[in-house]
Structure formats: C-alpha cells, structure tokens
Scaffold this active site. Structure first.
Site, PDB file in Angstrom:
ATOM      1  N   GLU A 129       0.837  -1.205   0.000  1.00 53.02           N
ATOM      2  CA  GLU A 129       0.000   0.000   0.000  1.00 53.02           C
ATOM      3  C   GLU A 129       0.866   1.247   0.000  1.00 53.02           C
ATOM      4  O   GLU A 129       2.034   1.205   0.382  1.00 53.02           O
ATOM      5  CB  GLU A 129      -0.948   0.010   1.198  1.00 53.02           C
ATOM      6  CG  GLU A 129      -0.258   0.090   2.534  1.00 53.02           C
ATOM      7  CD  GLU A 129      -1.207   0.299   3.707  1.00 53.02           C
ATOM      8  OE1 GLU A 129      -2.412   0.452   3.476  1.00 53.02           O
ATOM      9  OE2 GLU A 129      -0.727   0.323   4.847  1.00 53.02           O
ATOM     10  N   HIS A 163       2.666   4.600   0.977  1.00 55.57           N
ATOM     11  CA  HIS A 163       3.211   5.135   2.223  1.00 55.57           C
ATOM     12  C   HIS A 163       3.778   6.527   1.980  1.00 55.57           C
ATOM     13  O   HIS A 163       4.930   6.835   2.328  1.00 55.57           O
ATOM     14  CB  HIS A 163       4.277   4.202   2.801  1.00 55.57           C
ATOM     15  CG  HIS A 163       3.712   3.064   3.598  1.00 55.57           C
ATOM     16  ND1 HIS A 163       3.190   1.942   3.009  1.00 55.57           N
ATOM     17  CD2 HIS A 163       3.546   2.890   4.940  1.00 55.57           C
ATOM     18  CE1 HIS A 163       2.749   1.109   3.944  1.00 55.57           C
ATOM     19  NE2 HIS A 163       2.941   1.663   5.116  1.00 55.57           N
ATOM     20  N   ASP A 203       5.164  -2.202   4.947  1.00 57.85           N
ATOM     21  CA  ASP A 203       4.656  -3.111   5.974  1.00 57.85           C
ATOM     22  C   ASP A 203       5.260  -4.503   5.842  1.00 57.85           C
ATOM     23  O   ASP A 203       5.565  -5.157   6.856  1.00 57.85           O
ATOM     24  CB  ASP A 203       3.131  -3.203   5.894  1.00 57.85           C
ATOM     25  CG  ASP A 203       2.443  -1.903   6.283  1.00 57.85           C
ATOM     26  OD1 ASP A 203       3.100  -1.036   6.880  1.00 57.85           O
ATOM     27  OD2 ASP A 203       1.248  -1.746   5.972  1.00 57.85           O
ATOM     28  N   HIS A 259       0.807  -4.607   9.569  1.00 55.09           N
ATOM     29  CA  HIS A 259      -0.219  -3.823   8.868  1.00 55.09           C
ATOM     30  C   HIS A 259      -1.426  -3.699   9.798  1.00 55.09           C
ATOM     31  O   HIS A 259      -2.040  -4.703  10.168  1.00 55.09           O
ATOM     32  CB  HIS A 259      -0.593  -4.529   7.564  1.00 55.09           C
ATOM     33  CG  HIS A 259      -1.665  -3.862   6.769  1.00 55.09           C
ATOM     34  ND1 HIS A 259      -1.576  -2.555   6.340  1.00 55.09           N
ATOM     35  CD2 HIS A 259      -2.854  -4.324   6.298  1.00 55.09           C
ATOM     36  CE1 HIS A 259      -2.664  -2.245   5.634  1.00 55.09           C
ATOM     37  NE2 HIS A 259      -3.459  -3.298   5.604  1.00 55.09           N
ATOM     38  N   GLU A 280      -4.516  -2.923   9.645  1.00 57.28           N
ATOM     39  CA  GLU A 280      -5.844  -3.432   9.316  1.00 57.28           C
ATOM     40  C   GLU A 280      -5.939  -4.957   9.298  1.00 57.28           C
ATOM     41  O   GLU A 280      -7.033  -5.519   9.183  1.00 57.28           O
ATOM     42  CB  GLU A 280      -6.301  -2.886   7.947  1.00 57.28           C
ATOM     43  CG  GLU A 280      -6.649  -1.404   7.959  1.00 57.28           C
ATOM     44  CD  GLU A 280      -5.445  -0.515   7.675  1.00 57.28           C
ATOM     45  OE1 GLU A 280      -4.308  -1.028   7.716  1.00 57.28           O
ATOM     46  OE2 GLU A 280      -5.635   0.687   7.413  1.00 57.28           O
ATOM     47  N   HIS A 319       0.564   6.091  10.171  1.00 58.92           N
ATOM     48  CA  HIS A 319       0.815   5.470   8.873  1.00 58.92           C
ATOM     49  C   HIS A 319       1.744   6.360   8.059  1.00 58.92           C
ATOM     50  O   HIS A 319       1.422   7.528   7.800  1.00 58.92           O
ATOM     51  CB  HIS A 319      -0.511   5.277   8.127  1.00 58.92           C
ATOM     52  CG  HIS A 319      -0.343   4.819   6.717  1.00 58.92           C
ATOM     53  ND1 HIS A 319      -0.087   3.505   6.391  1.00 58.92           N
ATOM     54  CD2 HIS A 319      -0.365   5.486   5.546  1.00 58.92           C
ATOM     55  CE1 HIS A 319       0.030   3.396   5.084  1.00 58.92           C
ATOM     56  NE2 HIS A 319      -0.136   4.589   4.545  1.00 58.92           N
ATOM     57  N   GLU A 375       6.930   4.450  11.450  1.00 59.54           N
ATOM     58  CA  GLU A 375       7.228   3.646  10.266  1.00 59.54           C
ATOM     59  C   GLU A 375       8.404   4.228   9.482  1.00 59.54           C
ATOM     60  O   GLU A 375       9.253   3.482   8.976  1.00 59.54           O
ATOM     61  CB  GLU A 375       5.998   3.536   9.367  1.00 59.54           C
ATOM     62  CG  GLU A 375       4.939   2.585   9.898  1.00 59.54           C
ATOM     63  CD  GLU A 375       3.863   2.287   8.875  1.00 59.54           C
ATOM     64  OE1 GLU A 375       3.377   1.143   8.876  1.00 59.54           O
ATOM     65  OE2 GLU A 375       3.508   3.182   8.083  1.00 59.54           O
TER      66      GLU A 375
END
Length: 263
Positions: free
Chosen positions: A35, A37, A46, A121, A123, A176, A181
């Site tokens: 995804e 970033h 991730d 991750h 989710e 995020h 991260e």
C-alpha cells in the site's frame, strides 16, 4: 541485515534442513501489505518491517521465518489512506482469513507446534485472529499453539516519549507513513527512504466515521495521515530493539522457557 540472518529463512532451506528445524524450533509467519506510504517511502513498507522484525526475533531464538505475506486487508482511509492510491493492492477479509488459515494448517501438518504470526499492517489484526481462532478453537491440548502480535503494541511505556519528543503522539491509526514507520525504515532499509520528500502533512481533524464508497476528499493528497517530521534511524533502532526484546520475552513465556536465547 547481514548473512547471519539468511540461515533463518525457510525459503533458503532444503526440505531436509527444514525438517530438522520443526521439532527443536518455532516458526514465524510475517504478514504485511502492499500500500501507499506517502511520497517518501515504498509500497512494501509493511512487508519489509514485518520481515525485518521476524528475522530479528528469529536470530534471538533461532526460529524459522516463513516467506512474508506481502498483501493484507483493505487499506482504510483513516488508517492507511484507503484504496484511492495506485499501488495499494488489497485483499478481502475473507481472502486473508482463508489464506492464513490454509498456511497455518499446512505448517501444523508439517509438525510445527509453536507458531508466531507477526503483523506489521494495522488493518490485518481481526482477520489474522479469525484465521487462528477458526483453526484451533476446538483444540483441547495446549499445543500446537499460535501467537499473534505486532510491533506497536509491544513498545515499552517509556519508549513512546523518546520517539515523540518533537511531535505529539497521534494514535496508532494515524501513524501510517509517519514517525514510527519512517524511522523503522530509516533503520532497516535507509536507501528506500526519500528523506527529501518528507512533508509536514496529515489530517487536521481525523474523521470519526467511515464512508462507502470512500471519499477522495477525505485523505490528504500526499497519502500521509500525520507528519513524519523528526523521524530518524536512531529512533527506528530504539523501536526495533525495544519491541523485539519485549516480544522475545513473551515467546519464552508462552513457548516454554527452554527456548535458546542467542547472544
């Protein structure tokens, strides 16, 4: 991270080498996502973080690291930026649950009694838990046992103010592509972080609801939910070492104290 880590990777083992590990070690299944970033980091953040943490844990306890799952549950607007960005490749919840269920079933059939599912991750959590529960909910014996954890829930209380020394902690959903991260990537894979593209962007007022279909106007155009300002490799090292140490302690407790701790 050096060749010393490569011997812990399942993908580098022959089937005979793999077989010798099953009875005397435990298995780690890293799970990430693909995804966006933000403009300063790659799509694989991730998955990279999940594998790097898994290797660090494996080195401490001589565990085996399975191939990383690089796709995860849908990126949500207020915790991952949502599906509006090219390169965010999502799985349905039922797909992720079935995939992890099948993998765990196969590993247990191979004889593994102790398995850690490590997620990086946000989710993924509910669907990984569902896979573990569906597989083992009717089991009466203690083993095989599957543990599920992530890095952010395993940071010591005193670590948080060391990381958020210039910027207030916004909560994990908004972290995020932000300070933690970005710092972890600066520590693990610095060449993949475009520091010159870090921007001071994010929600001014995070939504308290979800909309379907997701609104394109809800998310900052950069994909960043909170600022990455003040990120550093030093902070990434603090996060990595603290969470790894705490997770190792959990594994020694849950998988019995006879696990061998490497120096």
């Amino acid at each position: 991270m050096g060749d010393v880590y490569m011997e812990n990777l399942l993908k580098n083992m022959t089937w005979e080498e793999y077989r010798t590990k099953v009875d005397k070690s435990f298995l780690i299944l890293p799970v990430g996502s693909t995804e966006q970033h933000g403009p300063h980091m790659p799509l694989g953040v991730d998955a990279i973080i999940a594998e790097k943490f898994s290797l660090a844990i494996a080195k401490k306890l001589d565990a085996v690291v399975a191939p990383t799952l690089s796709y995860g549950y849908k990126s949500l607007p207020a915790s991952g930026g949502g599906p509006m960005f090219p390169g965010t490749i999502d799985l349905k919840g039922s797909t992720l649950t079935s995939l992890v269920y099948d993998l765990l079933e196969e590993f247990i059939a191979d004889g593994w009694k102790k398995i850690l599912v490590f997620s990086a991750h946000y989710e993924n959590e509910a669907f990984l838990a569902e896979a573990c529960d569906l597989l083992l909910r009717n089991q009466k014996e203690e083993y095989p046992k599957v543990l599920l954890c992530n890095w952010w829930d395993n940071l010591s209380e005193q670590t948080i103010p060391r990381i958020f020394d210039e910027v207030n902690f916004p909560g994990w959903a908004l972290e995020h592509a932000a300070i933690t991260e970005t710092s972890l990537m600066m520590h693990f894979e610095p060449e993949l972080v475009k520091g010159e593209l870090i921007i001071d962007d994010g929600f001014t007022s995070p939504p308290t609801y979800q909309s379907f279909p997701p609104s394109k106007s809800l998310i900052p155009s950069s994909g960043c939910l909170h600022t990455a300002r003040s990120s550093s490799a030093e902070k990434g090292k603090i996060i990595a070492e603290d969470a790894t140490c705490n997770i190792v302690s959990i594994l020694k407790k849950e998988f019995s104290s006879n696990l061998i701790l490497n120096p």
